[in-house]
Each structure stands twice: as structure tokens, then as C-alpha cells.
Design an enzyme around this catalytic site. Structure first.
Site, PDB file in Angstrom:
ATOM      1  CB  SER A 170      -1.121   0.175   1.211  1.00  0.00           C
ATOM      2  OG  SER A 170      -1.676  -1.022   1.187  1.00  0.00           O
ATOM      3  NE  ARG A 203       2.063   4.189   9.817  1.00  0.00           N
ATOM      4  CZ  ARG A 203       1.813   2.941   9.251  1.00  0.00           C
ATOM      5  NH1 ARG A 203       0.656   2.464   9.463  1.00  0.00           N
ATOM      6  NH2 ARG A 203       2.855   2.402   8.715  1.00  0.00           N
ATOM      7  CG  HIS A 244      -2.054   2.902   4.979  1.00  0.00           C
ATOM      8  ND1 HIS A 244      -2.354   2.387   6.345  1.00  0.00           N
ATOM      9  CD2 HIS A 244      -1.982   1.867   4.208  1.00  0.00           C
ATOM     10  CE1 HIS A 244      -2.456   1.049   6.205  1.00  0.00           C
ATOM     11  NE2 HIS A 244      -1.916   0.826   5.021  1.00  0.00           N
TER      12      HIS A 244
END
Lengths: 215, 215
Positions: free
Chosen positions: B18, B41, B44
Site C-alpha cells: 500500500s 500513513r 493510507h
């Protein structure tokens, strides 16, 4: 400290004012009356108007979710974050409860023994529950795919599946799979979603159930 | 059941894959090396690339956050959802802990008595903590404004403030206020943010601290 001009809105009125603003910014778009509170609550939790386009409802999904809540359903989440976000106080008024099996030590142990993911074992736990179930997946596409397999095999009959995992690997695919299933569903199509979105959809249904109950 | 083609990625490798995809889609944009893992992040956790533009870091903010973590800091969140999302296992390795005062019965009682919001009382609790503190606000602009007032009065000295409340009423204003304060901060400018974003930023710092510790 810099002087800032805050809007004078009483804490208790902030949510209502927020929903008004969201309604204004949605403009002249028309949504089905039962879906609108769900769409608005997801935008409220994310400030992301993409959800006005992303959210897909199977026919009668909201109604079926509300009926499950009124029937004292168990809401199964795939993360502790989504579990935390669900309004348990309202859910318990209807005799329901929320559970998340993902971090149960016995789920982890069984997954290790069988060489499966915790998501898989969690979904099997969900399938074994008695009574009405709303499954809310905000994170793990593996959980959603496993749930679809169990449904396909006739081993899992949730009253509603909220399919809103977020991310970049197998997320879109898992949601497209759910969209083909003959089960009531609310899906955030595409990559977006999350535990906050899963919880927001649950809460939108809970508040609609409460409003109905008061009428 | 419809046959779907899932990407063959082992569960343990999904996050890495990812992050690769996110890196590819960010293209040739260049971010400071310490900020990039935080930005990635947050994307994400939300699948929302707006955060590549929204996130604002004061000079040295990431470094100061990592130092606080290594010093065994307390991470104070403003929601149970953000608390749930923080990786406590990693935090505890450094001797730290996470707390959320918002739903403490004594905070609610004191707020009622004094005619204050729970957010206000929670921030006063945070200000009274010993040792390094990271304050992570993902929901309540009132909490963030009160924290800024306490800092301005010299009563609260957090090592880092993560200011990422989400919403439509006083959210933008509270973040613009934090941006003017002389305190290390990471802010999601605009309306967007949330408990998931607050937790993701904490975790990005925790994982960087862990990686540093291993080097």
C-alpha cells in the site's frame, strides 16, 4: 495569542449546525430520504463530500438496518476503532450490543493454528452469532471477502453488511464483490472508507431507529 | 458468487505494498524525509490524497514528537476512537501510555458542576500530567482552543500538538489558531481530519521511533 473569531454555537447545537452546512453544500442534489442522514453523517465524520457519490445502497438497505437494530441486533466490527465509534448507549436501548472479535486472544490462537488470518476466524465467529447481525467492515478487505464466501456457502445471513474498508490492496475488489451479493448492503465504492466511516453509518442508522421509536 | 481477481499479496505485506502505491501516486513530489512517513500513513488510513497538501508541520515537529515518544510520553487523545487507534504496544515499549479523559465520569461531573465542556476539563487534566505529552485532537475544536489558551497562559507545555479535528463549525478556526502558537505542531489545515487521522499520525511517529531505536 492571536484573537480568533469563533462562531457562537452552543456545544449541543454544533452537530445540528454542521448538518445544516452539509445540506447547504450538497445544494440541489436529491437523495432518497432514508439515505440522506447516512450520507450526511459520513460527510460529517470525514468532511469529505466524495461520499455523496461513493455510497451505494441496495434497495431497502437502510430500512433493513433499522429493523435489525429494533430487533436487538449485534453489530460486528472489524476494528476496535469502529467498535469505539459505535454509539453503544443507543444500541443498548434496543437490546443490542457491539462486538469486535479481531483482537480476541482465542481468535488469534485459532488463526495461528489453522494458518488463517484473524479476519477469517472473526467472520466465522460472526456467522455463528444468534439473532440479527449488522456486519460493519471499515478496514480489512480479507474480512469482507471471507464474509461474502460464508454468505455464498449459506453459512452467514447478516441483516445488513456495511462494506467500507479503506485502502489500496484488494479493497476495491472486495467492495465490488459485496455489490454483487444478494444481501442488504451499504458500500463506499472505491478506495475510500475506514473505521470512522463504518461507525458513522452504524450511528446514522441508530439515530434513525431512535427517531422512529420516538414518533 | 462472482469470481474476483484478488491481488496475491501476503497479509503481512499488504501495508508495504500500500505504501508503495501511495509513493507512486505521489509521483515526483518531494517531501521532507521525516514528514513523508506521516503523510503516507495518513493517506493510507483515509485513501485521501488531499492530506499531501493539507498537512502542515512546524519546524522540527516530527523530531520533537519522536523525542517525546522516546522519553516515555503520554499521548492524550480527545476521543475513544483515536485512543483505540494508537498502537499502545509500541508506545508501551518506550514506557509511554495513551489516555483519553473525555468519557471519564469525574470529568463529566466536573464539567457539569462548573458549566464547562468536557473538552475543557479534559485539557486541564492533560495540562496537569507529569512528563512529556503529545496532545492529539482529532475531533473537538473546543478542546484544541482550550489547549491553546492553557498554553498561552503558560499552564500547558505539550511536546507536540497534533491538531486534526474534523468538521464544519470552528474547526478551521481552531487549527488556524494552533498554527500561530509557538508549540511544535502537526496540523491538517482546512475541514478535514478525524480520530483516524490523529491515530495515524501518532502511529507514524511511533514507527519512526521504533525504526530509529533499531538502527
Amino acid at each position: 495569542m492571536k484573537k480568533i473569531q469563533l462562531q457562537r454555537v452552543a456545544p449541543a447545537d454544533i452537530e445540528e449546525r454542521s448538518m445544516e452546512i452539509i445540506g447547504q453544500e450538497l445544494g440541489e442534489r436529491v437523495f432518497p430520504a432514508d439515505q440522506l442522514p447516512v450520507i450526511k453523517r459520513v460527510i460529517h465524520t470525514s468532511a469529505d463530500f466524495d461520499y455523496a457519490d461513493n455510497l451505494v445502497f441496495s434497495a431497502g438497505a437502510v430500512e433493513q438496518g433499522i429493523a435489525a437494530i429494533k430487533g436487538g441486533c449485534t453489530i460486528v466490527t472489524d476494528t476496535q476503532m469502529a467498535f469505539s465509534g459505535v454509539n453503544k448507549r443507543v444500541l443498548e436501548k434496543f437490546g443490542g450490543k457491539a462486538v469486535c472479535f479481531m483482537s480476541d486472544p482465542d481468535v488469534a490462537a485459532e488463526a495461528r493454528e489453522r494458518g488463517e488470518t484473524r479476519a477469517t476466524v472473526s467472520m466465522e465467529r460472526a456467522a455463528a452469532l444468534e439473532g440479527p447481525v449488522i456486519l460493519a467492515v471499515g478496514n480489512a478487505p480479507t474480512a469482507l471477502v471471507r464474509a461474502c464466501q460464508l454468505m455464498d456457502e449459506g453459512k452467514f445471513h447478516p441483516d445488513l453488511v456495511i462494506g467500507v474498508p479503506v485502502g489500496f490492496v484488494n479493497v476495491v475488489e472486495s467492495k465490488e464483490l459485496l455489490l454483487t451479493m444478494d444481501v442488504p448492503h451499504i458500500v463506499a465504492r472505491g478506495r475510500k472508507g475506514g473505521s470512522n466511516v463504518a461507525a458513522a453509518i452504524c450511528n446514522a442508522l441508530l439515530y434513525q431507529a431512535s427517531n422512529n421509536a420516538r414518533e
